[in-house]
Design an enzyme around this catalytic site. Structure first.
Site, mmCIF file in Angstrom:
data_model
loop_
_atom_site.group_PDB
_atom_site.id
_atom_site.type_symbol
_atom_site.label_atom_id
_atom_site.label_comp_id
_atom_site.label_asym_id
_atom_site.label_seq_id
_atom_site.Cartn_x
_atom_site.Cartn_y
_atom_site.Cartn_z
ATOM 1 N N HIS A 51 0.856 -1.176 0.000
ATOM 2 C CA HIS A 51 0.000 0.000 0.000
ATOM 3 C C HIS A 51 0.901 1.238 0.000
ATOM 4 C CE1 HIS A 51 0.472 -0.812 4.443
ATOM 5 N NE2 HIS A 51 0.927 0.418 4.349
HETATM 6 P P1 TYD Z 1 -1.718 -2.762 7.747
HETATM 7 O O1 TYD Z 1 -1.127 -1.399 7.835
HETATM 8 O O2 TYD Z 1 -2.632 -3.047 6.597
HETATM 9 O O3 TYD Z 1 -0.568 -3.854 7.799
HETATM 10 P P2 TYD Z 1 0.565 -4.211 6.704
HETATM 11 O O4 TYD Z 1 0.601 -3.106 5.741
HETATM 12 O O5 TYD Z 1 1.819 -4.325 7.497
HETATM 13 O O6 TYD Z 1 0.241 -5.510 6.076
HETATM 14 O O7 TYD Z 1 -2.474 -3.046 9.113
HETATM 15 C C1 TYD Z 1 -3.009 -4.324 9.418
HETATM 16 C C2 TYD Z 1 -4.195 -4.123 10.345
HETATM 17 O O8 TYD Z 1 -3.764 -3.508 11.559
HETATM 18 C C3 TYD Z 1 -5.278 -3.235 9.770
HETATM 19 O O9 TYD Z 1 -6.529 -3.814 10.104
HETATM 20 C C4 TYD Z 1 -5.144 -1.936 10.500
HETATM 21 C C5 TYD Z 1 -4.517 -2.315 11.824
HETATM 22 N N1 TYD Z 1 -3.595 -1.284 12.332
HETATM 23 C C6 TYD Z 1 -3.973 -0.506 13.410
HETATM 24 O O10 TYD Z 1 -5.078 -0.646 13.973
HETATM 25 N N2 TYD Z 1 -3.099 0.437 13.877
HETATM 26 C C7 TYD Z 1 -1.885 0.636 13.299
HETATM 27 O O11 TYD Z 1 -1.096 1.519 13.764
HETATM 28 C C8 TYD Z 1 -1.516 -0.160 12.166
HETATM 29 C C9 TYD Z 1 -0.189 0.033 11.467
HETATM 30 C C10 TYD Z 1 -2.399 -1.105 11.715
#
Ligand code: TYD
Length: 138
Positions: A51
């Site tokens: 992303h």
């Molecule tokens: P995401 O940023 O999509 O993870 P990655 O990019 O590492 O695969 O986040 C995964 C899940 O965690 C998503 O449901 C949002 C949640 N999240 C939070 O609640 N707070 C945060 O600070 C982060 C980074 C993610």
């Protein structure tokens, strides 16, 4: 854009009792630190990220083990290997990223310039490319 995203050498206080590194917002990273999160227990072969963030600045450190961060500004890509707790990668806004090649026991710590905001994410690559082109043409 991509040239702004660099590996930063952090201070390292070497000591026979164990080394110490530190990160100060606005000094070692070009933003005030509002949030810290970390990835751990990542299964072998797993990918994270995929992303971009519209406004968020981040700084990524391999606190333990190693992994790769691939950054893509819509024109070119660069793969960074992180494997030292006294190095970190600055990631500016509007940079598509994914993380892979996690070693076992890797811990990925991310310092961020803002609290979690789902609206700041671009999760669709073609939407990211369209937004990047629109910015370049503006
Ligand atoms: P995401 O940023 O999509 O993870 P990655 O990019 O590492 O695969 O986040 C995964 C899940 O965690 C998503 O449901 C949002 C949640 N999240 C939070 O609640 N707070 C945060 O600070 C982060 C980074 C993610």
């Amino acid at each position: 854009m991509l040239q702004d995203c660099k590996i930063v050498d952090l201070p390292k206080i070497s000591d026979v009792r164990g080394n110490l590194s530190f990160i100060e917002g606005g000094v070692h990273v070009p933003f005030a630190i509002e949030r810290v999160y970390y990835l751990y227990d990542v299964p072998g072969g797993s990918n994270r990220g995929a992303h971009a963030h519209k406004n968020l600045h981040q700084f990524i450190v391999a606190m333990s083990g190693s992994f790769d961060v691939v950054l893509d500004d819509g024109l070119e890509q660069n793969r960074f290997h992180l494997n030292r707790s006294y190095n970190g990668l600055y990631v500016c806004p509007m940079m598509w990223r994914f993380l892979d090649n996690f070693s076992s026991g890797a811990v990925c710590m991310v310092l961020a310039s803002a609290r979690y905001d789902a609206a700041d994410y671009i999760r669709d690559y073609s939407e990211f490319i369209a937004a990047t082109r629109a910015r370049l043409e503006a």
